[in-house]
Design an enzyme around this catalytic site. Structure first.
Site, mmCIF file in Angstrom:
data_model
loop_
_atom_site.group_PDB
_atom_site.id
_atom_site.type_symbol
_atom_site.label_atom_id
_atom_site.label_comp_id
_atom_site.label_asym_id
_atom_site.label_seq_id
_atom_site.Cartn_x
_atom_site.Cartn_y
_atom_site.Cartn_z
ATOM 1 N N TYR A 172 17.804 47.086 76.259
ATOM 2 C CA TYR A 172 17.742 46.439 77.158
ATOM 3 C C TYR A 172 19.622 45.881 77.126
ATOM 4 O O TYR A 172 19.275 45.059 78.308
ATOM 5 C CB TYR A 172 16.745 45.985 76.603
ATOM 6 C CG TYR A 172 15.156 46.367 77.114
ATOM 7 C CD1 TYR A 172 14.948 47.466 77.061
ATOM 8 C CD2 TYR A 172 14.313 45.387 76.584
ATOM 9 C CE1 TYR A 172 14.550 48.142 76.972
ATOM 10 C CE2 TYR A 172 12.548 45.784 76.180
ATOM 11 C CZ TYR A 172 13.148 47.598 76.969
ATOM 12 O OH TYR A 172 12.106 48.646 76.646
ATOM 13 N N LYS A 221 13.998 55.357 64.310
ATOM 14 C CA LYS A 221 14.711 56.582 64.826
ATOM 15 C C LYS A 221 15.140 57.026 63.856
ATOM 16 O O LYS A 221 16.475 57.970 65.053
ATOM 17 C CB LYS A 221 14.170 56.827 66.319
ATOM 18 C CG LYS A 221 14.065 58.419 66.733
ATOM 19 C CD LYS A 221 12.602 58.513 66.887
ATOM 20 C CE LYS A 221 12.440 59.827 67.057
ATOM 21 N NZ LYS A 221 11.349 60.971 66.845
ATOM 22 N N ASP A 253 7.413 57.511 66.842
ATOM 23 C CA ASP A 253 6.533 58.120 67.197
ATOM 24 C C ASP A 253 5.057 58.139 66.717
ATOM 25 O O ASP A 253 4.197 57.818 67.474
ATOM 26 C CB ASP A 253 7.522 59.583 67.373
ATOM 27 C CG ASP A 253 8.124 60.023 66.164
ATOM 28 O OD1 ASP A 253 7.716 59.036 65.364
ATOM 29 O OD2 ASP A 253 8.490 61.357 66.299
ATOM 30 N N ASP A 277 8.880 46.618 72.190
ATOM 31 C CA ASP A 277 8.569 46.399 73.945
ATOM 32 C C ASP A 277 6.974 47.482 73.991
ATOM 33 O O ASP A 277 6.155 46.802 74.369
ATOM 34 C CB ASP A 277 9.174 46.181 74.625
ATOM 35 C CG ASP A 277 9.211 46.288 75.971
ATOM 36 O OD1 ASP A 277 7.764 45.402 76.386
ATOM 37 O OD2 ASP A 277 9.630 46.826 76.895
ATOM 38 N N ASP A 281 2.801 46.277 73.927
ATOM 39 C CA ASP A 281 1.835 46.407 74.894
ATOM 40 C C ASP A 281 0.289 46.979 73.737
ATOM 41 O O ASP A 281 -0.714 46.952 74.026
ATOM 42 C CB ASP A 281 2.824 46.748 75.378
ATOM 43 C CG ASP A 281 2.758 46.182 76.556
ATOM 44 O OD1 ASP A 281 3.058 44.537 76.300
ATOM 45 O OD2 ASP A 281 3.425 45.650 77.539
#
Ligand code: NAD
Length: 394
Positions: A172, A221, A253, A277, A281
């Site tokens: 970001y 990852k 994942d 992020d 959620d």
């Protein structure tokens, strides 16, 4: 009297040490208070009520500084954040905040240019305060297990995890551009982390795991990304200083799957900005109760900004029906992480559990009555009643 603010200059000034030596000194808590917009003033009012009760019960002293941010600041000053507000936040030991913002379709705040809207103030204050670590606990209360969308055997087992998300680096914040190459529109985003950024968030995660169940799952990852391979290497280096904390690594994942399959396996999940992020959620949703979820954003001192995970709920503002528990639990996080007042934080969390056990519910967590009459044992209460009930149980 001792100022908790002095805690930032040396560990011996913290509440923890005060207890270790068994002296019962008054701690002065200098708290900035951003009531915010929508339901903000209502829910923050209840969290203040609870903190005031803690101060009386444990002999501490709170000084409050009201700070304007978001829509309330636009109304008063024409901008969502003033330099005076930033200064007031910096002079506080910690800041308690309700949510900010309004209804994007009807509020005049959203007729303003993007950099003058309420959310611009929030992004700016986070940056000014250097908040790089975001903490989002996801805890399933036994009494609210029916709201959990997971399989019954999973919800019955319960879970209590915390996502520690890096907030100021990664994808970001890396360089990005969109160009046309060989006649094709092409976009590039850059995921950059240096070892300093990884180390400081890893240290926070290990420190916080020590206050919980002593387990860190670092999510990356690393089978594909160089940034993740560096992440993993630095986290391993930090782990060497915390032999009492158990570290494991998990690919992102797999973590997304494990959060719905077996969330009870997690204590602290440590991860970079974009993975955090998405996962935070997901973790929030599996509890099924948005009005219950606290959050904290920390910098490299003891300072933190504490706020509920939900928004300003303009649809129910001013009706005294909002659920104040997320904000009250954020205040408990403030006691634990900014002031090292673990016993007081436990008292707030225990009082929340107690009122739920006694069957008190705000409208959003009130079970629907079915044919069999389940939910009949619960009693609906207002936002202010819920705050008072929790305060009375401390
Ligand atoms: P929201 O979280 O405010 O509301 C979503 C739904 O959940 C609504 O139906 C609302 O009534 C309900 N809800 C939320 N909190 C509740 C509570 N404590 N008790 C009972 N019900 C509750 O999300 P939204 O509607 O998408 O956003 C509203 C405003 O909040 C927007 O301006 C948005 O930008 C802002 N927002 C601010 C923050 C923040 O300050 N950090 C975070 C998210 C959204």
């Amino acid at each position: 009297m001792r100022s908790a603010g002095a805690a930032y200059d040396g560990k011996t000034e913290t509440g923890t040490v005060r207890r270790r030596f068994g002296t019962e000194e008054t701690v002065k808590l200098k708290i900035g208070c951003i009531s915010g917009d929508g339901i903000g003033p209502e829910i923050v009012g209840e969290a203040r009520k609870v903190l005031e009760r803690i101060a009386v019960r444990y002999g501490h002293e709170i000084s409050w500084t009201d700070i304007l941010l978001g829509g309330a600041s636009i109304d008063a000053h024409g901008v969502p954040l003033t330099p005076e507000a930033v200064q007031a936040a910096k002079e506080s030991d910690a800041v308690l905040m309700g949510s900010i913002g309004g209804d994007a379709n009807t509020s005049p705040w959203y007729q303003l240019p993007p950099d003058r809207r309420p959310e611009a103030g929030l992004l700016a204050i986070r940056k000014e305060l250097g908040l790089f670590a975001n903490l989002r606990p996801a805890l399933l209360y036994e009494e609210l297990a029916d709201a959990c969308p997971l399989k019954k055997e999973t919800s019955e087992a319960g879970f209590d995890l915390l996502i520690m998300r890096e907030l100021t680096g990664g994808l970001y914040f890396g360089a990005r551009k969109t160009t046309v190459e060989n006649g094709l529109r092409t976009a590039v985003d850059t995921l950059v982390y240096n070892e300093y950024e990884i180390r400081r968030i890893a240290v926070k995660a290990f420190d916080i795991a020590r206050k919980r169940r002593g387990k860190v799952t670092s999510v990356d990852k690393a089978n594909v990304l160089d940034s993740s391979r560096l992440w993993r290497a630095v986290v391993n280096e930090v782990a060497a200083d915390y032999p009492d904390v158990e570290l494991s690594h998990m690919l992102v994942d797999n973590c997304a799957m494990q959060l719905v399959k077996d969330p009870a396996q997690f204590d602290v999940i440590l991860t970079e900005n974009m993975f955090g992020d998405i996962l935070s959620d997901e973790a929030s949703m599996v509890t099924g109760s948005i009005g219950m979820l606290a959050s904290a954003s920390l910098n490299d001192t003891k300072f933190g900004l504490y706020e509920p995970s939900h928004g300003s709920a303009p649809d129910i503002a001013g009706k005294d029906i909002a659920n104040p528990i997320a904000t009250i639990l954020s205040a408990a996080m403030m006691l634990r992480y900014s002031f090292d007042l673990d016993e007081e934080a436990d008292a707030v969390e225990g009082a929340v559990k107690q009122v739920l056990k006694e069957g008190f519910r705000t409208a959003d967590i009130m079970p629907q009555k079915d044919a069999a009459g389940s939910g009949a044992a619960c009693r609906k209460c207002s936002c202010s009643e819920m705050g008072s009930l929790i305060a009375e149980r401390i």
